[in-house]
Design an enzyme around this catalytic site. Structure first.
Site, short mmCIF file in Angstrom:
data_model
loop_
_atom_site.label_atom_id
_atom_site.label_comp_id
_atom_site.label_asym_id
_atom_site.label_seq_id
_atom_site.Cartn_x
_atom_site.Cartn_y
_atom_site.Cartn_z
N HIS A 27 60.29 39.49 -14.39
CA HIS A 27 59.04 40.19 -14.04
C HIS A 27 58.03 39.29 -13.30
CE1 HIS A 27 57.37 38.73 -17.83
NE2 HIS A 27 58.06 39.56 -18.55
N HIS A 81 60.78 41.44 -31.83
CA HIS A 81 60.00 41.65 -30.60
C HIS A 81 60.60 42.83 -29.81
CE1 HIS A 81 57.65 40.99 -27.11
NE2 HIS A 81 58.33 40.02 -26.54
N GLU A 83 60.20 43.71 -26.62
CA GLU A 83 60.44 43.62 -25.17
C GLU A 83 61.95 43.76 -24.90
OE1 GLU A 83 58.35 40.42 -23.17
OE2 GLU A 83 58.58 41.45 -21.26
N ASP A 85 64.21 42.39 -23.20
CA ASP A 85 65.17 41.27 -23.18
C ASP A 85 65.68 40.95 -24.58
OD1 ASP A 85 62.45 40.57 -23.40
OD2 ASP A 85 62.82 38.48 -22.88
N HIS A 147 53.80 37.35 -27.73
CA HIS A 147 52.79 37.64 -26.73
C HIS A 147 52.59 39.14 -26.52
CE1 HIS A 147 55.58 38.68 -23.26
NE2 HIS A 147 56.38 38.36 -24.24
N ASP A 166 59.63 34.75 -28.91
CA ASP A 166 59.34 34.08 -27.63
C ASP A 166 58.64 32.72 -27.79
OD1 ASP A 166 60.46 35.91 -25.89
OD2 ASP A 166 58.63 37.06 -25.64
N TYR A 194 57.02 28.16 -19.24
CA TYR A 194 57.05 29.38 -20.06
C TYR A 194 55.66 29.65 -20.65
CZ TYR A 194 58.94 33.00 -23.02
OH TYR A 194 59.19 34.21 -23.59
N HIS A 227 64.55 32.41 -26.50
CA HIS A 227 65.02 31.92 -25.19
C HIS A 227 65.22 30.41 -25.26
CE1 HIS A 227 64.06 35.65 -23.05
NE2 HIS A 227 62.85 35.63 -23.57
FE1 FEO Z 1 58.52 38.85 -24.60
FE2 FEO Z 1 61.43 37.27 -24.18
O1 FEO Z 1 60.33 38.76 -24.33
#
Ligand code: FEO
Length: 404
Positions: A27, A81, A83, A85, A147, A166, A194, A227
Site C-alpha cells: 500500500h 490483527h 489487516e 496481510d 497500528h 505488526d 517499517y 513480519h
Molecule cells: Fe497492519 Fe502487517 O498489517
C-alpha cells in the site's frame, strides 16, 4: 507430503508463516526486500493457530501447519490483527478447520466483520484477560492504534513468548527465521523503515505501549512479530531501545535535502546547500526524487533535524513528485523538524510557496526559502548558501538548548 515445513521457535510454538520474496509494493510502501506474513502454531493437548497470512499465501500456511499436525487437529485460532496481510485467509482457515473458537480483541471482532463482510462467530477477549487452552496460558493486551484500532498482543505465559503482530516487525523476506541469524545493519534499517512508514503517526502512543510492556513485568524470551525475523536474547532489548528512540523523534544534526529538477537548476541549488551543510559539520543526505521512493524519504526523515525541499514550478504548481512525497509524509506526521524550501521557475514560481505551505501544515518550523528565476545565478546560489548557514545555526542552537 508437504513441500515446505514449519520451524520450531520455542517449546510449544512453530512458525508456520509465508515468505513473500516478490512483493515490491505494500500500500504505497516500497518493499524492496520482500516480506513475510508470520503465523504461528502453538502445540500441546490443544493446538492453537495465531494469525494467518495474506490470502494468496494460504497454501503455504496450510503446508507448514500440515508438516506438524493435520489441519483438523487445530482447536482454536487467535487473530491479533484484522489487516488482510494477517487475516485475509482467516475465513478459509475457519472453514477448513472448524475450530471450537476464534478469539480477537473487542475491536477485532468488529473490524473482521466490517472488513471481510462475513459472519463467522468470533469471541472477544478483554484487555489484560487470560485464558487457558490445553493447559497453556494466553494473556491478551489491546494495543489500539499499533497500528489499527483492533491490534492486540498475545502473550504465551508458558513459553515467555510475545506475539506482537505488526510491532517490532519489518518487511524483510529471508530464509533465516531469527533476527540473530541476520545482518544487524539490515535489521536496523528495515525496522526503522517499517516504523517510519507504518507506525510513525502513532509514535507517542507507541512510546506508552512499549513502556507498558516493562510496567506489566513482561520480560519475554522471544518476541514473535507478524513480519520479518523473530527476536530473542539480547536483540529484544536492542529493538525495544530503538523503538523508544524513534518514538521520541529527537532532533539531530542530520539534514535531509529532497528535490526534483526539470533542467538541472533546482539540482544545482540542492548541491550548493548540501555543500554548505557538509562544511558546517552536518550529516547530509541528498534525495533526488528520480529513483528515491517516498517510503525511503520518510525513513531518512525519521532521525533528522532539518528537512530542505527543492521543487521546480510546473504549470503553476509544485513538481508532481514533490506533491506525492509531501502528501505521504504529511500523513505520517513526523515531529521536531525545522525546514526550508528552494527551487527554480520560469515565469510564475508557485512551487516554493506551495512547498512552504505544506511544510507549515506539517508543523515543520520554516526558516526561509530561495527562488531562482531560470538560472540559478551566482546571487541565487549565494541565497542557497546563506539559507543553509541560517538553518545550520538554528539547528545547532536547538540541539544545544536541548542538551544543556
Ligand atoms: Fe497492519 Fe502487517 O498489517
Amino acid at each position: 507430503m508437504n513441500h515446505i515445513s514449519a520451524v520450531k521457535i520455542s517449546d510449544h510454538v512453530y512458525w508456520v508463516g509465508a515468505i513473500d520474496w516478490s512483493v515490491r509494493d505494500f500500500h504505497g510502501y516500497d518493499t524492496s526486500r520482500g516480506t513475510t506474513y508470520n503465523a504461528y502454531l502453538v502445540t500441546g493437548s490443544k493446538n492453537i493457530l495465531i494469525d494467518t497470512v495474506k490470502r494468496d499465501y494460504v497454501d503455504e500456511l496450510i503446508s507448514r501447519v500440515q508438516s506438524v499436525i493435520p489441519l483438523d487437529k487445530i482447536d482454536y485460532i487467535i487473530s491479533n490483527h484484522a489487516e488482510p496481510d494477517h487475516s485475509g485467509s482467516l475465513d478459509i482457515m475457519i472453514e477448513k478447520i472448524k475450530p471450537e473458537k476464534v478469539f480477537a480483541s473487542k475491536m477485532g471482532v468488529k473490524a473482521l466483520a466490517e472488513h471481510f463482510l462475513w459472519e463467522h462467530d468470533i469471541t472477544a477477549v478483554d484487555d489484560g484477560s487470560e485464558i487457558e487452552l490445553g493447559g497453556l496460558k494466553f494473556r491478551f493486551y489491546e494495543t489500539r492504534m499499533l497500528h489499527w484500532p483492533d491490534s492486540m498482543f498475545t502473550f504465551l505465559v508458558d513459553d515467555n513468548l510475545l506475539f506482537s503482530q505488526d510491532a517490532f516487525g519489518m518487511h524483510l523476506a529471508s530464509s533465516e527465521r531469527f533476527a540473530d541469524e541476520c545482518e544487524w545493519p539490515i535489521l536496523e534499517y528495515e525496522s526503522a523503515k517499517y516504523f517510519a512508514n507504518i507506525l510513525l503517526p502513532y509514535a507517542p502512543l507507541i512510546g506508552k505501549l512499549v513502556t507498558k510492556i516493562g510496567e506489566l513485568g513482561l520480560n519475554p524470551a522471544v518476541v514473535a512479530p507478524d513480519h520479518g525475523p523473530i527476536w530473542r536474547g539480547d536483540d529484544i532489548g536492542k529493538i525495544i531501545n530503538l523503538y523508544l528512540r524513534w518514538t521520541k523523534q529527537e532532533m539531530t544534526s542530520k539534514v535531509v535535502i529532497i528535490y526534483d529538477t526539470m533542467w538541472g537548476a533546482t539540482k544545482k541549488m540542492a548541491q550548493s546547500m548540501a555543500d554548505t551543510f557538509a562544511a558546517a559539520g552536518h550529516y547530509v543526505k541528498v534525495l533526488p526524487l528520480k529513483g528515491v521512493h517516498r517510503s525511503n524519504v520518510i525513513t531518512e526523515i525519521l532521525e533528522a533535524g532539518a528537512v530542505i525541499i527543492g521543487s521546480p514550478t510546473l504549470n503553476n504548481n509544485l513538481f508532481p513528485t514533490l506533491a506525492d512525497v509531501l502528501t505521504y509524509c504529511r500523513g505520517l506526521k513526523p515531529k521536531n523538524l525545522i525546514g526550508a524550501a528552494f527551487g527554480s521557475y520560469g515565469w510564475s514560481g508557485e512551487g516554493v510557496p506551495q512547498v512552504k505551505t505544506i511544510m507549515e501544515e506539517m508543523g515543520i518550523e520554516f526558516i526561509g526559502s530561495c527562488k531562482a528565476k531560470y538560472g540559478p545565478s551566482e546571487k541565487d546560489i549565494e541565497c542557497c548558501r546563506d539559507l543553509a548557514r541560517q538553518v545550520s545555526e538554528v539547528l545547532k542552537e536547538k540541539i544545544a538548548n536541548k542538551t544543556n
